[in-house]
Write a protein that holds these residues in place. Structure first.
Motif, mmCIF file in Angstrom:
data_model
loop_
_atom_site.group_PDB
_atom_site.id
_atom_site.type_symbol
_atom_site.label_atom_id
_atom_site.label_comp_id
_atom_site.label_asym_id
_atom_site.label_seq_id
_atom_site.Cartn_x
_atom_site.Cartn_y
_atom_site.Cartn_z
ATOM 1 N N HIS A 70 0.837 -1.197 0.000
ATOM 2 C CA HIS A 70 0.000 0.000 0.000
ATOM 3 C C HIS A 70 0.876 1.252 0.000
ATOM 4 C CE1 HIS A 70 -3.453 2.498 1.029
ATOM 5 N NE2 HIS A 70 -4.173 1.488 0.579
ATOM 6 N N GLU B 170 0.364 4.447 0.396
ATOM 7 C CA GLU B 170 0.222 5.437 1.465
ATOM 8 C C GLU B 170 0.951 4.973 2.731
ATOM 9 O OE1 GLU B 170 -0.308 8.953 1.725
ATOM 10 O OE2 GLU B 170 -1.591 8.170 0.120
ATOM 11 N N ASN B 171 0.842 3.660 2.975
ATOM 12 C CA ASN B 171 1.517 3.124 4.155
ATOM 13 C C ASN B 171 3.041 3.171 4.007
ATOM 14 O OD1 ASN B 171 -0.767 2.644 5.601
ATOM 15 N ND2 ASN B 171 -0.962 0.496 4.950
ATOM 16 N N LEU C 36 4.068 6.661 4.701
ATOM 17 C CA LEU C 36 3.953 6.884 6.148
ATOM 18 C C LEU C 36 5.181 6.355 6.871
ATOM 19 C CD1 LEU C 36 1.358 7.738 7.918
ATOM 20 C CD2 LEU C 36 1.153 5.310 8.368
ATOM 21 N N PRO D 157 -3.732 -0.355 13.082
ATOM 22 C CA PRO D 157 -2.831 0.742 12.731
ATOM 23 C C PRO D 157 -1.800 0.906 13.836
ATOM 24 C CG PRO D 157 -4.894 1.593 13.597
ATOM 25 C CD PRO D 157 -5.002 0.105 13.614
ATOM 26 N N PHE D 158 -0.544 0.895 13.446
ATOM 27 C CA PHE D 158 0.490 0.955 14.486
ATOM 28 C C PHE D 158 0.609 2.360 15.049
ATOM 29 C CE2 PHE D 158 2.328 0.798 10.241
ATOM 30 C CZ PHE D 158 2.851 2.090 10.129
ATOM 31 N N ASP D 159 0.899 2.375 16.290
ATOM 32 C CA ASP D 159 1.208 3.636 16.939
ATOM 33 C C ASP D 159 2.665 3.923 16.608
ATOM 34 O OD1 ASP D 159 1.198 5.822 18.546
ATOM 35 O OD2 ASP D 159 1.644 4.691 20.385
ATOM 36 N N PRO D 160 2.972 5.068 15.993
ATOM 37 C CA PRO D 160 4.355 5.363 15.593
ATOM 38 C C PRO D 160 5.343 5.190 16.736
ATOM 39 C CG PRO D 160 2.871 7.010 14.711
ATOM 40 C CD PRO D 160 2.045 6.146 15.602
ATOM 41 N N ALA E 240 -3.790 4.883 7.421
ATOM 42 C CA ALA E 240 -2.984 6.019 6.981
ATOM 43 C C ALA E 240 -3.419 7.292 7.697
ATOM 44 C CB ALA E 240 -3.102 6.179 5.469
ATOM 45 N N GLY F 122 -2.196 7.083 11.206
ATOM 46 C CA GLY F 122 -0.726 7.142 11.239
ATOM 47 C C GLY F 122 -0.233 8.562 11.032
ATOM 48 N N TYR F 123 -0.761 9.217 9.997
ATOM 49 C CA TYR F 123 -0.317 10.597 9.745
ATOM 50 C C TYR F 123 -0.672 11.506 10.915
ATOM 51 C CZ TYR F 123 0.937 9.574 4.905
ATOM 52 O OH TYR F 123 1.534 9.077 3.788
ATOM 53 N N ARG G 50 -0.983 10.732 14.063
ATOM 54 C CA ARG G 50 -0.051 10.486 15.161
ATOM 55 C C ARG G 50 1.319 11.122 14.883
ATOM 56 N NH1 ARG G 50 -1.435 6.393 19.147
ATOM 57 N NH2 ARG G 50 -3.587 7.008 19.517
#
Lengths: 121, 483
Positions: free
Chosen positions: A11, A13-14, A17, A106-109, B268, B271-272, B274
């Motif tokens: 993906h 966008e991912n 990111l 969704p991972f937490d950064p 997304a 993510g963005y 965050r």
């Protein structure tokens, strides 16, 4: 010299990111869109760590991990699986396939970075 | 009669036929015997009359000339007839003229007077009087007494022959009916056998074999027709239930795919957001941070909804399997309570936990059980504004019983079952403001049922609610949760 991370993620966008996140803290990131491409890049570019998306077209993340871990030249590279959300059972399967750790989307950064730092001090 | 009713049909048939034949022979025999004995008595009377007449005729001279010796001779001739017990010859004026007595008879016969012509049976003897007439004038009376020995021995003989005949007929009837009853009982037994096979094996494709065109043949035909109808209906049902199941699976698959597709862009977004908050893209001013926080919160809520839909559709599509491992319920509860403690503290609610000291080690899917408990305790905190939340674990009868008690508003009786149905809360405006998807309890119910357990709620409006669930200590995978 900065550590090199291979992100296998279909993906776009991912990928962006991840790129934004990883480069912002000083990692070098190389990208593969498919599992096959990931295997090639892992062999040619000697990454220090691999972020593996599980749901990939063609070879899925489990299979790519199994092949990486079956290759004596590559099996030392830590693989962090990026699984879809917990109830799917992806995490268990990822560990069974040979992944060294997993984060759920969704991972937490912050969490992802912490996980990466466990393997790349 | 009850014993007869419970006999097998073949025994009934044999019994009926044998009994009927025997009774018929018995009645026929008795009728014949009665007639024959009646005729025999008449014959005895006639014979005795003839005898009396002959002796009377022979004795006319002796009576006329008053010659007892000659008369005695005539009477003594009766000794040739063994059945004659005694005989008297009376004179015209009723005196005994001569008498004869069989050798074994005692003397002194009590008869004193001659009577008119006639006979009678008395005390097993036949008594007969006959006047001795000469030229139209009565000159004396002859009396003869005969015993009935012959009659009785004939009766005895007939009775023995009758008994033997009945026994023989019964036996023959038994033999014949034993063979012939099969004509009736066999098709019925076959039918019964087939019916049993159908009901035991649930095999509706077998058919009873029709061998005759009688009522049993019709019965078998009707039975087979019924089987055909059942079979047809079964097939129709199977086809329609397969169709329904396929439709449900397709729907669930669609939901699963859809929610996955929804999550990818949402990942997304989150993510963005965050990363913006982490200042990856440069310093973000506080006013914008507040907005980003809201974006993050709403995004997470949306994600929760999507995850719940995904969960539910996976469960309904039968794709959710438990990974059964040993776990400690105590740890599960402690993890959940530790995780939710800050939320409770925020609302100034007390979280109380109680365990027995000897909680058995259990087997189940720890992560999903945790998910259920997180949901129940999370709900309790969400809906309770004042008071406390209690989590209690008990072990009883091979099962763990977990209850979560709150001091919230309670659930009206009519809604208590509905809370476990999907999307219920979403419909209810009173609780909608509390947030959540309304799917948590539906998912919890299915997870508990997959473990072979049960979940329910006890509540009294205004005082609070208690959600309870049981889990078998050693849970096995249930094939399917009720949907």
């Amino acid at each position: 010299m900065s550590k090199r991370i291979l992100a296998i993620e279909d993906h776009e966008e991912n990928r962006r990111l991840l790129r934004d996140l990883l480069t912002s803290v000083g990692y070098e990131m190389i990208e593969a869109v498919t599992g096959e491409e990931g295997l090639t890049l892992a062999a040619t570019h000697a990454p220090d760590l691999i972020l593996m998306d599980i749901q990939l077209p063609g070879l899925d993340g489990y299979e790519v991990t199994r092949r990486l871990k079956a290759n004596p030249a590559l099996r030392h590279i830590p693989v962090i699986a990026v699984t879809s959300y917990a109830l799917s059972g992806d995490d268990v399967k990822a560990m069974e396939a040979g992944c060294d750790a997993y984060v759920t989307k969704p991972f937490d950064p912050v969490e992802l970075l912490a996980k990466i730092r466990e393997f790349l001090p | 009669m009850r014993a007869f009713r419970d006999l097998p049909i073949k025994h009934k048939l044999i019994l009926i036929i044998t009994l009927t034949s025997s009774v018929a022979v018995l009645l026929g025999g008795v009728g014949y015997l009665t007639y024959d004995l009646f005729m025999f008595r008449r014959l005895m009377v006639r014979n005795l009359s003839v005898l009396a007449e002959v002796i009377g005729a022979n004795s006319t001279a002796a009576l006329t000339f008053m010659d007892p010796t000659a008369a005695q001779e005539h009477l003594n001739a009766l000794s040739a007839e063994k059945q004659i017990v005694s005989a008297y010859l009376y004179t015209k004026d009723g005196r005994v003229f001569t008498e004869y007595r069989r050798a074994d008879m005692p003397t002194g016969f009590p008869l004193s007077k001659p009577e008119d012509d006639g006979y009678r049976f008395r005390d097993g003897h036949l008594l007969l009087f006959r006047r001795v007439v000469l030229r139209g004038e009565t000159i004396g009376t002859i009396f003869i007494q005969s015993d009935m020995q012959e009659f009785y021995s004939r009766l005895k003989q007939y009775s023995s022959v009758g008994v033997v005949a009945i026994l023989a007929v019964s036996f023959v009837a038994f033999l014949i009916s034993s063979k012939l009853q099969r004509l009736i009982s066999e098709p019925i037994l076959d039918l019964a056998q087939t019916a049993r096979a159908v009901s035991v094996e649930k095999n509706y494709s077998v058919r009873a074999v029709k061998k005759s065109q009688d009522e049993i043949g019709l019965l078998i035909e009707a039975f087979n027709e019924m089987l055909t109808q059942i079979q047809k209906r079964d097939e129709e049902l199977m086809v329609s239930s397969e169709r329904a199941e396929a439709a449900t699976r397709a729907k669930s698959q669609f939901l699963a795919n859809m929610s996955h597709e929804l999550r990818t862009p949402l990942n997304a977004v989150l993510g963005y957001t965050r990363m913006l908050l982490m200042n990856v893209y440069g310093q973000v001013p506080q006013t914008i941070r507040d907005v980003l926080d809201r974006v993050d919160k709403s995004g997470r809520h949306l994600l929760g909804l999507i995850n719940d839909v995904l969960d539910l559709s996976k469960i309904e599509a039968g794709q959710l399997t438990l990974s059964l491992n040993p776990y400690s319920m105590k740890e599960v509860v402690q993890n959940v309570v530790t995780g939710l403690q800050p939320l409770a503290a925020e609302k100034k609610l007390v979280l109380r936990v109680s365990f027995p000291s000897d909680l058995p080690a259990a087997q189940g899917d720890e992560r999903r059980i945790t998910q259920v408990l997180l949901n129940l305790v999370g709900n309790a905190i969400k809906f309770t504004d004042i008071g406390e939340i209690g989590v209690q674990v008990k072990a009883s009868d091979g099962a763990l019983v977990v209850s979560v008690t709150d001091t919230g508003p309670g659930i009206p009786e009519e809604d208590r079952q509905k809370v476990f149905e999907e999307f219920r809360q979403v419909e209810n405006s009173a609780t909608q403001k509390k947030g959540g998807t309304g799917l948590g309890l539906a998912i919890a119910k299915r997870i508990i049922e997959l473990h072979g357990g049960r979940i329910w709620v006890e509540s009294s409006t205004g005082k609070g609610s208690t959600f309870c669930f049981t889990l078998p200590v050693r849970a096995g995978q249930q094939t399917r949760a009720t949907i």
